[in-house]
Design a protein around this motif. Structure first.
Motif, PDB file in Angstrom:
ATOM      1  N   THR A 137      36.972  48.374  32.333  1.00 24.78           N
ATOM      2  CA  THR A 137      37.380  46.964  32.295  1.00 24.78           C
ATOM      3  C   THR A 137      38.785  46.711  32.833  1.00 24.78           C
ATOM      4  O   THR A 137      39.247  45.557  32.844  1.00 24.78           O
ATOM      5  CB  THR A 137      37.294  46.429  30.860  1.00 24.78           C
ATOM      6  OG1 THR A 137      38.139  47.225  29.998  1.00 24.78           O
ATOM      7  CG2 THR A 137      35.866  46.485  30.342  1.00 24.78           C
ATOM      8  N   ALA A 138      39.477  47.751  33.262  1.00 24.43           N
ATOM      9  CA  ALA A 138      40.814  47.570  33.847  1.00 24.43           C
ATOM     10  C   ALA A 138      40.722  46.727  35.121  1.00 24.43           C
ATOM     11  O   ALA A 138      39.640  46.576  35.701  1.00 24.43           O
ATOM     12  CB  ALA A 138      41.441  48.928  34.153  1.00 24.43           C
ATOM     13  N   SER A 139      41.847  46.203  35.560  1.00 22.38           N
ATOM     14  CA  SER A 139      41.853  45.322  36.740  1.00 22.38           C
ATOM     15  C   SER A 139      41.310  46.003  37.991  1.00 22.38           C
ATOM     16  O   SER A 139      40.748  45.364  38.872  1.00 22.38           O
ATOM     17  CB  SER A 139      43.273  44.816  37.004  1.00 22.38           C
ATOM     18  OG  SER A 139      44.162  45.907  37.197  1.00 22.38           O
ATOM     19  N   ASP A 140      41.475  47.334  38.056  1.00 24.53           N
ATOM     20  CA  ASP A 140      40.955  48.084  39.199  1.00 24.53           C
ATOM     21  C   ASP A 140      39.728  48.917  38.815  1.00 24.53           C
ATOM     22  O   ASP A 140      39.371  49.872  39.509  1.00 24.53           O
ATOM     23  CB  ASP A 140      42.034  48.992  39.779  1.00 24.53           C
ATOM     24  CG  ASP A 140      42.583  49.977  38.749  1.00 24.53           C
ATOM     25  OD1 ASP A 140      42.325  49.783  37.537  1.00 24.53           O
ATOM     26  OD2 ASP A 140      43.265  50.940  39.143  1.00 24.53           O
ATOM     27  N   GLY A 141      39.085  48.552  37.693  1.00 25.95           N
ATOM     28  CA  GLY A 141      37.932  49.308  37.216  1.00 25.95           C
ATOM     29  C   GLY A 141      36.637  48.901  37.874  1.00 25.95           C
ATOM     30  O   GLY A 141      36.602  48.048  38.760  1.00 25.95           O
ATOM     31  N   LEU A 142      35.552  49.511  37.423  1.00 25.99           N
ATOM     32  CA  LEU A 142      34.241  49.234  37.997  1.00 25.99           C
ATOM     33  C   LEU A 142      33.741  47.843  37.613  1.00 25.99           C
ATOM     34  O   LEU A 142      33.028  47.197  38.380  1.00 25.99           O
ATOM     35  CB  LEU A 142      33.233  50.301  37.527  1.00 25.99           C
ATOM     36  CG  LEU A 142      33.518  51.739  37.977  1.00 25.99           C
ATOM     37  CD1 LEU A 142      32.559  52.705  37.305  1.00 25.99           C
ATOM     38  CD2 LEU A 142      33.409  51.850  39.494  1.00 25.99           C
ATOM     39  N   LYS A 143      34.097  47.402  36.393  1.00 26.28           N
ATOM     40  CA  LYS A 143      33.716  46.054  35.950  1.00 26.28           C
ATOM     41  C   LYS A 143      34.915  45.411  35.248  1.00 26.28           C
ATOM     42  O   LYS A 143      34.993  45.405  34.016  1.00 26.28           O
ATOM     43  CB  LYS A 143      32.522  46.124  34.990  1.00 26.28           C
ATOM     44  CG  LYS A 143      31.181  46.282  35.683  1.00 26.28           C
ATOM     45  CD  LYS A 143      30.049  46.057  34.699  1.00 26.28           C
ATOM     46  CE  LYS A 143      28.693  46.077  35.419  1.00 26.28           C
ATOM     47  NZ  LYS A 143      27.574  45.818  34.487  1.00 26.28           N
ATOM     48  N   PRO A 144      35.861  44.885  35.998  1.00 29.86           N
ATOM     49  CA  PRO A 144      37.070  44.309  35.399  1.00 29.86           C
ATOM     50  C   PRO A 144      36.744  43.216  34.396  1.00 29.86           C
ATOM     51  O   PRO A 144      35.911  42.350  34.652  1.00 29.86           O
ATOM     52  CB  PRO A 144      37.814  43.733  36.615  1.00 29.86           C
ATOM     53  CG  PRO A 144      37.294  44.512  37.783  1.00 29.86           C
ATOM     54  CD  PRO A 144      35.854  44.785  37.466  1.00 29.86           C
ATOM     55  N   ASN A 145      37.394  43.289  33.245  1.00 32.50           N
ATOM     56  CA  ASN A 145      37.225  42.254  32.213  1.00 32.50           C
ATOM     57  C   ASN A 145      38.539  42.187  31.437  1.00 32.50           C
ATOM     58  O   ASN A 145      38.803  43.008  30.561  1.00 32.50           O
ATOM     59  CB  ASN A 145      36.059  42.593  31.287  1.00 32.50           C
ATOM     60  CG  ASN A 145      35.727  41.452  30.345  1.00 32.50           C
ATOM     61  OD1 ASN A 145      36.590  40.883  29.702  1.00 32.50           O
ATOM     62  ND2 ASN A 145      34.447  41.113  30.269  1.00 32.50           N
ATOM     63  N   LYS A 146      39.332  41.210  31.770  1.00 30.07           N
ATOM     64  CA  LYS A 146      40.682  41.106  31.218  1.00 30.07           C
ATOM     65  C   LYS A 146      40.686  40.968  29.702  1.00 30.07           C
ATOM     66  O   LYS A 146      41.514  41.578  29.007  1.00 30.07           O
ATOM     67  CB  LYS A 146      41.414  39.920  31.846  1.00 30.07           C
ATOM     68  CG  LYS A 146      42.883  39.829  31.451  1.00 30.07           C
ATOM     69  CD  LYS A 146      43.576  38.702  32.191  1.00 30.07           C
ATOM     70  CE  LYS A 146      45.055  38.640  31.796  1.00 30.07           C
ATOM     71  NZ  LYS A 146      45.762  37.550  32.508  1.00 30.07           N
ATOM     72  N   MET A 147      39.757  40.199  29.134  1.00 28.83           N
ATOM     73  CA  MET A 147      39.733  39.966  27.698  1.00 28.83           C
ATOM     74  C   MET A 147      39.427  41.252  26.928  1.00 28.83           C
ATOM     75  O   MET A 147      40.141  41.615  25.991  1.00 28.83           O
ATOM     76  CB  MET A 147      38.705  38.898  27.344  1.00 28.83           C
ATOM     77  CG  MET A 147      38.724  38.519  25.867  1.00 28.83           C
ATOM     78  SD  MET A 147      37.572  37.184  25.458  1.00 28.83           S
ATOM     79  CE  MET A 147      36.010  38.053  25.600  1.00 28.83           C
ATOM     80  N   ILE A 148      38.351  41.952  27.333  1.00 32.80           N
ATOM     81  CA  ILE A 148      37.970  43.199  26.650  1.00 32.80           C
ATOM     82  C   ILE A 148      39.078  44.231  26.783  1.00 32.80           C
ATOM     83  O   ILE A 148      39.443  44.905  25.811  1.00 32.80           O
ATOM     84  CB  ILE A 148      36.644  43.746  27.220  1.00 32.80           C
ATOM     85  CG1 ILE A 148      35.492  42.801  26.880  1.00 32.80           C
ATOM     86  CG2 ILE A 148      36.361  45.144  26.652  1.00 32.80           C
ATOM     87  CD1 ILE A 148      34.164  43.216  27.465  1.00 32.80           C
ATOM     88  N   TYR A 149      39.638  44.343  27.982  1.00 33.15           N
ATOM     89  CA  TYR A 149      40.712  45.325  28.199  1.00 33.15           C
ATOM     90  C   TYR A 149      41.923  45.001  27.328  1.00 33.15           C
ATOM     91  O   TYR A 149      42.502  45.904  26.709  1.00 33.15           O
ATOM     92  CB  TYR A 149      41.129  45.343  29.671  1.00 33.15           C
ATOM     93  CG  TYR A 149      42.198  46.376  29.959  1.00 33.15           C
ATOM     94  CD1 TYR A 149      41.852  47.699  30.238  1.00 33.15           C
ATOM     95  CD2 TYR A 149      43.552  46.045  29.920  1.00 33.15           C
ATOM     96  CE1 TYR A 149      42.829  48.653  30.475  1.00 33.15           C
ATOM     97  CE2 TYR A 149      44.529  46.992  30.158  1.00 33.15           C
ATOM     98  CZ  TYR A 149      44.162  48.296  30.445  1.00 33.15           C
ATOM     99  OH  TYR A 149      45.131  49.237  30.666  1.00 33.15           O
ATOM    100  N   SER A 150      42.289  43.731  27.243  1.00 34.09           N
ATOM    101  CA  SER A 150      43.467  43.320  26.458  1.00 34.09           C
ATOM    102  C   SER A 150      43.268  43.617  24.979  1.00 34.09           C
ATOM    103  O   SER A 150      44.194  44.083  24.300  1.00 34.09           O
ATOM    104  CB  SER A 150      43.738  41.827  26.660  1.00 34.09           C
ATOM    105  OG  SER A 150      44.051  41.545  28.003  1.00 34.09           O
TER     106      SER A 150
END
Length: 212
Positions: free
Chosen positions: A37-50
């Motif tokens: 879920t990171a910004s440069d990940g396979l499936k970016p997701n800002k909320m889950i990552y945060s």
């Protein structure tokens, strides 16, 4: 005294290796999710990552002795008591799991982007990329990180002796410090140094093996 020190060493090894296994299990899933879920990940997701990032950082920020006290009710629920070696494994695991998450996440994110892009070009799914490409490439770095984790847990286990966690830390406090037996204090410190050195040598050996 020899029997007491040997008993303390056995308790330390049990605490260290049991909590390492549990910490790796608990820390592995958040590490994968953070990577994906990171910004440069396979499936970016800002909320889950945060959210995950906040939880991991919060757990890592707790001083270990405070953490032991705070989670005593949870320890009581899980093992039925708050004193002794089994009880010490709970806070040791919780303290080490966030560290493992960061170690695995860092190792996965260091994998060459070209390798990942090549896997995508061959039609690999995200699951295949994570488990068959990224993890495979990151194993040496993960092994090195887990070695550092184990060594940190050795230090935490010594602190656990302050709250009746058993192990060499307990021997050093009860016999070496409180009874002013300097020899006991020195012996336990030497044993801990030897244990740490042995773990580092073993970790370096596996790192070199896996790097090949």
């Amino acid at each position: 005294m020899t029997e007491i020190i040997i008993k303390g060493l056995n308790e330390t090894l049990i605490m260290v290796f049991a909590s390492t296994i549990f910490a790796v299990i608990l820390g592995f899933i958040p590490a994968i999710l953070l990577t994906i879920t990171a910004s440069d990940g396979l499936k970016p997701n800002k909320m889950i990552y945060s959210i995950l990032d906040f939880i991991v950082n919060t757990l890592r920020s707790f001083p270990f002795l405070i953490l032991m006290v705070v989670i005593m009710p949870l320890t009581k629920i899980l093992v039925g008591k708050t004193m002794g070696t089994p009880a010490a494994i709970v806070p040791l695991t919780i303290a080490a799991a966030p560290f493992v998450s960061r170690v695995v996440e860092s190792a996965l994110r260091e994998v060459d982007k070209g390798v990942i892009e090549a896997a995508k070009a061959f039609g690999a799914s995200n699951t295949q990329i994570i488990f068959k490409v990224m993890l495979k490439e990151a194993i040496p770095s993960i092994m090195s990180g887990i070695t550092l984790t184990i060594i940190s847990i050795v230090g935490y286990s010594a602190m656990a002796g302050n709250l009746g966690g058993g192990g060499l830390g307990d021997v050093a406090i009860r016999y070496g410090y409180q009874r002013f037996e300097t020899t006991t204090m020195i012996v336990t410190c030497i044993i801990l140094i030897i244990v740490v050195q042995a773990l580092q040598v073993l970790g370096n050996y596996f790192y070199k093996k896996l790097s090949k």
